[in-house]
Write a protein that holds these residues in place. Structure first.
Motif, PDB file in Angstrom:
ATOM      1  N   ASP A  73       5.416   1.141 -10.420  1.00  0.00           N
ATOM      2  CA  ASP A  73       5.626   0.696 -11.792  1.00  0.00           C
ATOM      3  C   ASP A  73       4.384   1.123 -12.576  1.00  0.00           C
ATOM      4  OD1 ASP A  73       5.896  -0.601 -14.215  1.00  0.00           O
ATOM      5  OD2 ASP A  73       6.687  -2.434 -13.331  1.00  0.00           O
ATOM      6  N   ASN A  74       4.499   2.202 -13.298  1.00  0.00           N
ATOM      7  CA  ASN A  74       3.342   2.729 -14.011  1.00  0.00           C
ATOM      8  C   ASN A  74       2.922   1.843 -15.192  1.00  0.00           C
ATOM      9  OD1 ASN A  74       3.055   4.873 -12.273  1.00  0.00           O
ATOM     10  ND2 ASN A  74       4.255   6.283 -13.548  1.00  0.00           N
ATOM     11  N   THR A  75       3.803   0.968 -15.634  1.00  0.00           N
ATOM     12  CA  THR A  75       3.432   0.047 -16.715  1.00  0.00           C
ATOM     13  C   THR A  75       2.543  -1.069 -16.194  1.00  0.00           C
ATOM     14  OG1 THR A  75       5.349  -1.412 -16.442  1.00  0.00           O
ATOM     15  CG2 THR A  75       5.624   0.518 -17.864  1.00  0.00           C
ATOM     16  N   LYS A  76       2.629  -1.325 -14.890  1.00  0.00           N
ATOM     17  CA  LYS A  76       1.825  -2.383 -14.279  1.00  0.00           C
ATOM     18  C   LYS A  76       0.764  -1.838 -13.328  1.00  0.00           C
ATOM     19  CE  LYS A  76       5.574  -5.780 -14.495  1.00  0.00           C
ATOM     20  NZ  LYS A  76       6.446  -6.702 -13.713  1.00  0.00           N
ATOM     21  N   ASN A  77       0.682  -0.520 -13.211  1.00  0.00           N
ATOM     22  CA  ASN A  77      -0.279   0.110 -12.297  1.00  0.00           C
ATOM     23  C   ASN A  77      -0.131  -0.413 -10.866  1.00  0.00           C
ATOM     24  OD1 ASN A  77      -1.241   1.488 -14.487  1.00  0.00           O
ATOM     25  ND2 ASN A  77      -3.395   0.968 -14.141  1.00  0.00           N
ATOM     26  N   THR A  78       1.092  -0.458 -10.403  1.00  0.00           N
ATOM     27  CA  THR A  78       1.337  -0.936  -9.041  1.00  0.00           C
ATOM     28  C   THR A  78       2.236   0.033  -8.273  1.00  0.00           C
ATOM     29  OG1 THR A  78       3.247  -2.254  -9.728  1.00  0.00           O
ATOM     30  CG2 THR A  78       1.105  -3.368  -9.666  1.00  0.00           C
ATOM     31  N   VAL A  79       2.031   0.069  -6.982  1.00  0.00           N
ATOM     32  CA  VAL A  79       2.901   0.791  -6.072  1.00  0.00           C
ATOM     33  C   VAL A  79       3.248  -0.154  -4.927  1.00  0.00           C
ATOM     34  CG1 VAL A  79       0.945   1.801  -4.818  1.00  0.00           C
ATOM     35  CG2 VAL A  79       3.200   2.891  -4.697  1.00  0.00           C
ATOM     36  N   SER A  80       4.488  -0.095  -4.491  1.00  0.00           N
ATOM     37  CA  SER A  80       4.963  -1.027  -3.473  1.00  0.00           C
ATOM     38  C   SER A  80       5.588  -0.285  -2.300  1.00  0.00           C
ATOM     39  CB  SER A  80       6.003  -1.980  -4.083  1.00  0.00           C
ATOM     40  OG  SER A  80       5.437  -2.750  -5.121  1.00  0.00           O
ATOM     41  N   LEU A  81       5.609  -0.960  -1.178  1.00  0.00           N
ATOM     42  CA  LEU A  81       6.263  -0.433   0.014  1.00  0.00           C
ATOM     43  C   LEU A  81       7.144  -1.540   0.576  1.00  0.00           C
ATOM     44  CD1 LEU A  81       6.407   2.064   1.900  1.00  0.00           C
ATOM     45  CD2 LEU A  81       4.751   0.875   3.363  1.00  0.00           C
ATOM     46  N   GLN A  82       8.442  -1.384   0.416  1.00  0.00           N
ATOM     47  CA  GLN A  82       9.396  -2.325   0.986  1.00  0.00           C
ATOM     48  C   GLN A  82       9.699  -1.888   2.404  1.00  0.00           C
ATOM     49  OE1 GLN A  82      10.790  -5.197  -0.319  1.00  0.00           O
ATOM     50  NE2 GLN A  82      11.692  -5.455   1.719  1.00  0.00           N
ATOM     51  N   MET A  83       9.444  -2.775   3.348  1.00  0.00           N
ATOM     52  CA  MET A  83       9.602  -2.443   4.762  1.00  0.00           C
ATOM     53  C   MET A  83      10.685  -3.335   5.358  1.00  0.00           C
ATOM     54  SD  MET A  83       5.606  -1.992   5.861  1.00  0.00           S
ATOM     55  CE  MET A  83       5.269  -3.739   5.740  1.00  0.00           C
ATOM     56  N   ASN A  84      11.773  -2.729   5.768  1.00  0.00           N
ATOM     57  CA  ASN A  84      12.893  -3.451   6.372  1.00  0.00           C
ATOM     58  C   ASN A  84      13.033  -3.079   7.841  1.00  0.00           C
ATOM     59  OD1 ASN A  84      13.495  -4.530   3.806  1.00  0.00           O
ATOM     60  ND2 ASN A  84      14.857  -2.814   3.328  1.00  0.00           N
ATOM     61  N   SER A  85      13.747  -3.914   8.555  1.00  0.00           N
ATOM     62  CA  SER A  85      14.010  -3.652   9.979  1.00  0.00           C
ATOM     63  C   SER A  85      12.728  -3.310  10.734  1.00  0.00           C
ATOM     64  CB  SER A  85      15.035  -2.515  10.131  1.00  0.00           C
ATOM     65  OG  SER A  85      16.229  -2.819   9.451  1.00  0.00           O
ATOM     66  N   LEU A  86      11.735  -4.124  10.549  1.00  0.00           N
ATOM     67  CA  LEU A  86      10.434  -3.841  11.147  1.00  0.00           C
ATOM     68  C   LEU A  86      10.497  -3.874  12.663  1.00  0.00           C
ATOM     69  CD1 LEU A  86       8.227  -5.755   8.602  1.00  0.00           C
ATOM     70  CD2 LEU A  86       7.934  -3.359   9.237  1.00  0.00           C
ATOM     71  N   LYS A  87       9.687  -3.017  13.257  1.00  0.00           N
ATOM     72  CA  LYS A  87       9.613  -2.887  14.705  1.00  0.00           C
ATOM     73  C   LYS A  87       8.180  -3.163  15.161  1.00  0.00           C
ATOM     74  CE  LYS A  87      12.925   0.960  14.476  1.00  0.00           C
ATOM     75  NZ  LYS A  87      13.153   2.393  14.827  1.00  0.00           N
ATOM     76  N   PRO A  88       8.003  -3.554  16.414  1.00  0.00           N
ATOM     77  CA  PRO A  88       6.635  -3.777  16.909  1.00  0.00           C
ATOM     78  C   PRO A  88       5.727  -2.561  16.724  1.00  0.00           C
ATOM     79  CG  PRO A  88       8.216  -4.728  18.418  1.00  0.00           C
ATOM     80  CD  PRO A  88       9.014  -3.980  17.390  1.00  0.00           C
ATOM     81  N   GLU A  89       6.291  -1.379  16.816  1.00  0.00           N
ATOM     82  CA  GLU A  89       5.482  -0.169  16.644  1.00  0.00           C
ATOM     83  C   GLU A  89       5.046   0.077  15.198  1.00  0.00           C
ATOM     84  OE1 GLU A  89       8.467  -0.444  18.172  1.00  0.00           O
ATOM     85  OE2 GLU A  89       9.720   1.343  17.813  1.00  0.00           O
TER      86      GLU A  89
END
Length: 125
Positions: A73-89
């Motif tokens: 979101d360049n208006t908020k100066n943020t970058v996100s990483l949505q992580m689904n189905s997480l694994k131990p690795e």
């Protein structure tokens, strides 16, 4: 100068989701390719995902493709990483970074000029 601060890490069980956020300072945030990297104990830092300045183009490592989504979101100066189905690795310290070297070098750690301090993600089995 760009300062980056990650948040959102934690301890979750396999199959769960987490959303990492990275807040950036500075007026030129939209000019930077933003990347996410991770480093597990005893391993080298590896590329996870990247997004172009406009947000319209993204790239992922094969190990997370289809499970992780990077956005900004360049208006908020943020970058996100949505992580689904997480694994131990997926357990690692996750870093966001700002790249000035160009999209062709987006997977290379040495093309990123600014780095956050990292946030720990631990996935239990």
């Amino acid at each position: 100068q760009v300062q980056l601060v990650e948040s959102g890490g934690g301890l979750v069980q396999a199959g769960a989701s987490l959303r990492l956020s990275c807040a950036a300072s500075g007026r030129t945030f939209s000019r930077y390719i933003m990347g996410w990297f991770r480093q597990a104990p005893g391993k080298e830092r590896e590329f996870v995902a990247a997004i172009r300045g406009s947000g319209g183009v993204t790239d992922y490592s094969d190990s997370v493709k289809g499970r992780f989504t990077v956005s900004r979101d360049n208006t908020k100066n943020t970058v996100s990483l949505q992580m689904n189905s997480l694994k131990p690795e997926d357990t690692a310290v996750y870093y966001c970074a700002a790249d000035s070297a160009g999209w062709g070098r987006r997977t290379l750690t040495n093309s990123y000029v600014y780095w956050g301090q990292g946030t720990q993600v631990t996935v239990s089995s």
